[in-house]
Design an enzyme around this catalytic site. Structure first.
Site, PDB file in Angstrom:
ATOM      1  N   TYR A 178       0.830  -1.214   0.000  1.00  0.00           N
ATOM      2  CA  TYR A 178       0.000   0.000   0.000  1.00  0.00           C
ATOM      3  C   TYR A 178       0.859   1.257   0.000  1.00  0.00           C
ATOM      4  O   TYR A 178       0.451   2.286  -0.531  1.00  0.00           O
ATOM      5  CB  TYR A 178      -1.001  -0.019   1.162  1.00  0.00           C
ATOM      6  CG  TYR A 178      -2.088  -1.019   0.884  1.00  0.00           C
ATOM      7  CD1 TYR A 178      -3.055  -0.733  -0.074  1.00  0.00           C
ATOM      8  CD2 TYR A 178      -2.103  -2.260   1.484  1.00  0.00           C
ATOM      9  CE1 TYR A 178      -4.022  -1.661  -0.404  1.00  0.00           C
ATOM     10  CE2 TYR A 178      -3.066  -3.195   1.167  1.00  0.00           C
ATOM     11  CZ  TYR A 178      -4.020  -2.892   0.220  1.00  0.00           C
ATOM     12  OH  TYR A 178      -4.965  -3.825  -0.107  1.00  0.00           O
ATOM     13  N   PHE A 202       1.654  -9.630  -8.683  1.00  0.00           N
ATOM     14  CA  PHE A 202       2.244  -8.332  -8.301  1.00  0.00           C
ATOM     15  C   PHE A 202       3.001  -7.675  -9.457  1.00  0.00           C
ATOM     16  O   PHE A 202       3.407  -6.528  -9.333  1.00  0.00           O
ATOM     17  CB  PHE A 202       3.050  -8.410  -6.992  1.00  0.00           C
ATOM     18  CG  PHE A 202       4.248  -9.299  -7.002  1.00  0.00           C
ATOM     19  CD1 PHE A 202       5.377  -8.958  -7.709  1.00  0.00           C
ATOM     20  CD2 PHE A 202       4.252 -10.467  -6.256  1.00  0.00           C
ATOM     21  CE1 PHE A 202       6.492  -9.768  -7.695  1.00  0.00           C
ATOM     22  CE2 PHE A 202       5.361 -11.284  -6.243  1.00  0.00           C
ATOM     23  CZ  PHE A 202       6.479 -10.934  -6.962  1.00  0.00           C
TER      24      PHE A 202
END
Lengths: 159, 550
Positions: B228, B376
């Site tokens: 994040y 990812f």
């Protein structure tokens, strides 16, 4: 703080689907018993070879338990013991594994068996082998230079 | 506050931010080359020369792109954003940030040296009991400590602005930089704890054994908020910069702040979803953290709504008709918009894949398979990085007193097309092979001639094709960066900062109440971690000695 009507609808819709989704996961976990491998038993990683059941890796028939067989694996850099094993089709099996040195993975490709082996801990997973054939075991957690050579095999044969 | 739209970031602050960007783009070049080599090795048709190990370059790739590129770029961007919106940094703030920059740079060089000497092929997650050279851990510690200095400059600048403007909500970009900095500071406490209290004394030989599960848990306490920390600066650009680039307005200032606060609350007490298949953690606690993980769905949905509301409002204000007519009037030939927009699109499948990964049961199918790597590379290596590239196209010339020429703008769009194409091949093949069971972080192997492993190889070839296309993208990007930093024509490039559509409505001051938000953050962390952590320590097996198995 003002929230636009459309955004309210969007968020309520999103939250409702999230709630349904999480409920499905929760019912599956706590009612149907589909929990990820989370065995809490510990072991001395330096005495694995002399600790039951890891002193005799392989398949063992058991009586009076919820499963028919126990399939014991010992992992160490860079191999699994046993290096190959036959399991009768349809057998209900508890896979029990641990590591003697660093962290290893224990993944049986093409099945739901996938767990971490960490020094000091025993990992377990209950499963039924209902498809015949050869299933490759791979180490899926980096463990050193020979990581990609670390493998074993489960042969599911007609009983 | 909004008079000086063309106000330039102060030269001295610009130099500070640019220093961060130089390191970031050197990291991009090195890490990108490592990535290319990995995909070539995994295709089975290429062997690394000169005795270089696959896991050595894998460590380079992870450290240099996952930790160095991201941290340097983000801190540089945030410092520039604070300087632009809250005013030029004071001499003291700037000095603190420079100390941070040098600590991070020295730390990076130390860790890199140890990796090159093959003393630290433990990947960027450095799971004990694999034991790297102590200088590797010290180097990474310096990177983190340096980032705290950068962060301190941002926090101090924020406090000074609030003091000078009592009762006023802080500028949106400053507010967002602050939230991300606080998130980073709270999260890095975990990795600092495991490195300083466990791994460093153990690698120096001061203690013999290390508690593996505690170390992993502290790492993942950090490891998820880390993603994040990467994502929120991209959201800063999506919420605040993009509306201005297209000529529209920020949909809502208050809702943007609220979504950032929600990310702060829900991104930390969730590390167990990376540890779902591990022994030693009660599954009920895992499930609790799974629920907390999914709460970030709320700010994610808010963000998606805001962005597309901005696009549609702008389109309709230009007279666009029909359900999707507004799409046509968006400035598709402006790289500052189009490149991050491609990133936004990639976040849709990336988010869906993330839900699989975090699910209590589904995770078991893909855990540690190359599906995760594919995931990812859509989130960080597409959504986030294309947005960072999009920021680079205006921020670097803004800071160097140059302009983005038409030719460079066109090249930037071509770059993004290469990136999207390469990533579609690479990430797509990774997702597919992962579902078939192909493990992540593994060199080429036929696994003793197993039939299942043979099925994975065509996907690995596809990954190498994708990786090669991506590497062309990296060369283009480095070329554009060098142009914007040193050769582009002199001029004034705008630092786009959007204004809110609901300007009339006052932003509630509750968002600036850090006792409240940090308080809730800490309570959630204690709630999610205290009992399982005590269990881990009370029931700990004998610790592990160190191994060097590479």
């Amino acid at each position: 703080m003002h929230i636009h009507k459309y955004e309210k609808i969007w968020l309520i819709f999103g939250l409702t689907t999230l709630l349904v989704f999480l409920s499905v996961l929760g019912v599956s976990a706590f009612y149907l018993g589909n929990q990820p491998p989370s065995c809490l038993a510990t072991i001395n990683p330096e005495k694995v070879d002399t600790t039951k059941p890891f002193n005799k890796p392989g398949l063992k028939k058991v009586e009076g338990k919820d499963w028919d067989y126990e399939l014991v694996f010992v992992a160490s850099a860079f191999n699994y013991n046993p290096g190959e094993i036959e399991v009768p089709k349809g057998a209900k099996v508890k896979v029990i594994a641990t590591t003697k040195d660093v962290i290893h993975g224990f993944e049986v490709a093409g099945t739901n068996i996938n767990m971490m082996l960490e020094p000091g801990f025993i990992s377990e997973f209950e499963t039924t082998f209902d498809k015949a054939g050869e299933f490759l075991i791979v180490c899926n957690e980096y463990c050193g230079a020979g990581h990609h050579m670390m493998t074993s095999k489960i042969k599911v044969v007609e009983a | 506050m909004k008079s000086n739209v063309m106000k330039m970031v102060d030269r001295r602050d610009g130099k500070l931010a640019m220093a961060h960007f130089y390191v970031a783009f050197i990291a991009l070049a090195i890490g990108g080359l490592a990535g290319l080599l990995q995909t070539l090795v995994r295709s089975g048709k290429f062997v690394l020369p000169a005795g270089i190990g696959y896991y050595q370059i894998l460590t380079v790739h992870g450290v240099v792109l996952g930790l160095v590129l991201t941290t340097f770029f983000i801190m540089g961007f945030q410092l520039a954003a604070v300087s632009k919106t809250a005013g030029t940094l004071t001499k003291r703030q700037r000095t603190i940030a420079w100390i941070g920059f040098w600590l991070m740079t020295i730390g990076t060089l130390m860790a890199a040296t140890m990796i090159l000497l093959n003393k630290a092929s433990v990947l960027y997650t450095f799971y004990a009991p694999l034991q790297a050279h102590a200088l590797y851990y010290i180097g990474l510690t310096l990177v983190i400590v340096g980032s705290w200095f950068d962060g301190a400059a941002i926090v101090i600048a924020y406090i000074a602005w609030r003091k000078a403007n009592p009762g006023q909500p802080s500028p949106l970009l400053t507010f967002m930089s602050l939230v991300n900095t606080l998130l980073w500071i709270v999260a890095t406490i975990g990795v600092a704890a495991t490195v300083l209290l466990q791994l460093l004394p153990w690698s120096l030989g001061l203690v013999d054994r290390v508690d593996v599960l505690v170390s992993r848990t502290l790492f993942w306490y950090f490891g998820h908020p880390l993603v994040y920390f990467w994502l929120l600066p991209a959201y800063m650009a999506w919420y605040v910069v993009i509306p201005k680039v297209i000529g529209g307005k920020i949909f809502s200032d208050s809702l943007a702040r609220m979504s950032f606060i929600l990310f702060l609350l829900f991104s930390i007490p969730v590390g167990f979803h990376h540890q779902l298949t591990e022994p030693g953690i009660d599954p009920a606690w895992k499930f609790l953290q799974v629920i907390l993980t999914f709460l970030v769905v709320i700010p994610s949905l808010m963000t998606a709504f805001s962005l597309f509301a901005t696009f549609e409002s702008y389109g309709r204000s230009k007279g666009a008709k029909g359900l999707f007519g507004w799409l046509k009037v968006l400035p598709w030939n402006d790289a500052r918009f189009t490149v991050p927009f491609i990133g936004m699109l990639s976040f849709i499948p990336a988010g869906a894949g993330g839900m699989v990964n975090a699910s209590h049961q589904l995770n078991q199918v893909i855990h540690n398979t190359i599906w995760v790597t594919g995931h990812f590379h859509l989130t960080l290596a597409t959504a986030v990085i294309l947005t960072f590239f999009g920021i680079t196209y205006w921020l670097v010339p803004h800071l160097t007193g140059r302009t983005l020429t038409k030719a460079m703008n066109k090249l930037a769009i071509i770059q993004a097309v290469f990136w999207a194409t390469g990533m579609t091949f690479m990430s797509g093949a990774m997702h597919a092979a992962g579902l078939l069971g192909a493990p992540r972080r593994s060199s080429f192997s036929e696994y003793g001639g197993a039939a299942q492993a043979a099925e994975w190889i065509p996907y690995q070839v596809a990954q190498a094709i994708g990786g090669s296309i991506l590497f062309i993208g990296i060369i283009l990007m480095v070329y554009i960066f060098i142009n914007l930093a040193f050769f582009a024509p002199k001029g004034e490039e705008e630092f786009p900062v959007g204004e809110a559509a609901d300007e009339a409505e006052k932003t509630p001051m509750v968002f600036e109440n850090w006792k409240l938000w940090l308080g809730i953050t800490v309570i959630l962390i204690l709630f999610a971690y205290t009992i399982p952590f005590i269990d881990m320590i009370e029931n700990a097996p004998i610790g592990s000695k160190g191994y060097k198995l590479w």
